[in-house]
Design an enzyme around this catalytic site. Structure first.
Site, short mmCIF file in Angstrom:
data_model
loop_
_atom_site.label_atom_id
_atom_site.label_comp_id
_atom_site.label_asym_id
_atom_site.label_seq_id
_atom_site.Cartn_x
_atom_site.Cartn_y
_atom_site.Cartn_z
N ARG A 332 -1.40 -0.13 19.34
CA ARG A 332 -2.45 -1.00 19.87
C ARG A 332 -3.68 -1.11 18.96
NH1 ARG A 332 -4.88 -0.20 24.01
NH2 ARG A 332 -5.03 -2.36 24.68
N CYS A 363 4.55 5.54 7.27
CA CYS A 363 4.31 5.17 5.88
C CYS A 363 3.70 3.77 5.82
CB CYS A 363 5.61 5.21 5.09
SG CYS A 363 6.36 6.83 5.21
N GLU A 364 2.44 3.70 6.21
CA GLU A 364 1.76 2.43 6.29
C GLU A 364 0.27 2.70 6.49
OE1 GLU A 364 3.94 -0.52 7.93
OE2 GLU A 364 2.28 -1.69 8.72
#
Ligand code: LLP
Length: 434
Positions: A332, A363-364
């Site tokens: 969110r 991984c971001e």
């Protein structure tokens, strides 16, 4: 100390409590990340709606829980026990409600993209009412109900052209919305005329949903007034008088202490006053009113527990507290920039002076739970971090990004706890691969 909801507290050991239970003990017993849902609070929230509806609207009116906010068997059981209707928007939600023993005659089927398969499935299961989004769906429903010799109850989803002043991704009542058919352009009238021509669709009235996390003073009153004017106009033009009107969901909840608190009974009484006065002015009988609260039923009944895995201080720049969850269990913030109250559950007696970003382990770079959080300087690996007000749209929007399993969901009821949805295992993750 005052918290964002009254079911949050601190015990003598300076541990955070939720629904009166020690969150450190819950994290220990069930593992992290962990969704907690306070069933007593869910029931209390349902009763606020049910009692206000009984006091305010004509018989036949009812609140339906918008189950997209959190859909799993136990929540449908609770809705059945409390006497709530439910809004379902997919075969998955229908199947879950059915598996929980929920009588689908009390369900309304939503969605702006129902396929023939979805329509067949909902008819197979005896879903009480369709909320038809567009003319093509109406004709597809007519054809399928005709093949079965049924007359399916339906509401038409319309857009009243109201801006609810919420974040863009959840505003739905405006003329150019992807949902429903616009009153302003005259297309809603054509939609009604087409519906009235169908033999196997029994038109019960109209539906609108202006948006979610709505705090605006009179948004529902304005929507009701526009929709009732349309009821009167259609009566005038076609002779059809709608017996039902659904005003959708959307009342906001506080995520941080500075957010306003919506007084649900007072709001419903105010909507009822508008309905009464508008109907009297227009010379039409009051329709049965429905609402579809999702967030205001489950959001403040939820809390997510994580464990910190690292604290990274980038000298001269910023600090990260990385947790053992992230956008897979809570997308969110990444999607809407949603605010949350974040607490170090085992250090409630300490001052919170470490300004940090609560980061997920995906991984971001965008995998953040919250920025500008204040936690104690002593926070470190292994500490339980609680994110409050996560009961709505967290579990239901969870994914397996990076092939992490989804957390377990534990219900808290009358001082006890039990697993309502078990943690996804590696085996579960591999289940569909051939
Ligand atoms: N009825 C309809 C037709 C809806 O589309 C929705 C929510 C509701 C009722 C329930 O609205 P509520 O009372 O929960 O505001 N994922 C977003 C929220 C999406 C809302 C979608 N529709 C979030 O996490 O904030």
């Amino acid at each position: 100390m005052s918290f964002v909801c009254e079911n949050i507290g601190v015990n003598a050991e300076n541990h955070l409590t939720f629904a009166g239970q020690d969150t450190l003990r819950l994290a220990e017993e069930y593992g992290t990340p962990l969704y907690l849902l306070d069933e007593d609070r869910i029931r209390r929230n349902c009763r606020l709606y049910l009692e206000a509806f009984r006091a305010s609207f004509v018989p036949g009116s009812r609140p339906l829980y918008a189950s997209k906010a959190a859909a799993f068997k136990q929540v449908y059981r609770v809705m059945a026990e409390e006497g709530m209707g439910v809004d379902v928007c997919s075969p998955g939600e229908i199947a879950t409600a059915e598996a929980a023993g929920f009588d689908l005659a009390g369900a309304c089927f939503h969605g702006n993209g129902k396929t023939d398969g979805d329509i067949r499935y909902a008819l197979d299961k005896g879903v009480g009412c369709f909320v038809v989004d567009n003319a093509e769906e109406l004709l597809a429903l007519e054809a399928e109900a005709g093949r079965r010799g049924l007359r399916q109850k339906a509401l038409l989803r319309l857009t009243p052209g109201i801006d609810p002043h919420t974040y863009a991704a959840v505003a739905t009542g405006q003329v150019d919305s992807k949902f429903g058919v616009a009153i302003e352009t005259g297309q809603a009238e054509d939609f009604v005329r087409l519906a009235l021509e169908q033999k196997h669709v029994e038109l019960r009235g109209y539906h609108c949903h202006v948006g979610s996390q709505v705090f605006g003073e009179d948004v529902f009153e304005r929507a009701a007034a526009v929709m009732l004017a349309f009821v009167a106009e259609m009566k005038e033009k076609t002779g059809y008088l709608a017996p039902e009107l659904s005003l959708g969901g959307g009342y906001g909840v506080p995520y941080v202490v500075s957010d306003p608190i919506v007084d649900i009974p007072a709001k419903i009484a105010s909507v009822a006053k508008t309905v009464k006065e508008t109907c009297a002015r227009l010379g039409i009988p009051e329709p049965a009113i429905h609402m579809e609260p999702g967030r205001s039923i489950v959001a403040d009944a939820g809390m997510t527990l994580y464990r910190a895995v690292a604290v990274k201080r980038i000298t001269g720049y910023k600090n990260y507290v990385t947790i053992d969850g992230g956008m897979g269990d809570d997308p969110r913030y990444a999607l809407y920039g949603s605010r949350y109250t974040c607490l170090a559950a085992g250090r409630m007696g300490e001052a919170s002076e470490l300004r940090c970003t609560l980061a997920g382990r995906c991984c971001e770079s965008g995998d953040l739970i919250q920025e500008d959080v204040l936690l104690p300087e002593t926070v470190g690996r292994g500490d339980v971090i609680a994110v409050c007000t996560t009961g709505a749209y967290n579990y239901s929007m969870a994914s397996n990004y990076n092939r992490y399993g989804r957390p377990a969901l534990v219900m808290l009821r009358e001082g006890k706890s039990f697993v309502a949805v078990r943690r996804e295992s590696l085996e579960d993750l591999l289940r569909l691969d051939l």
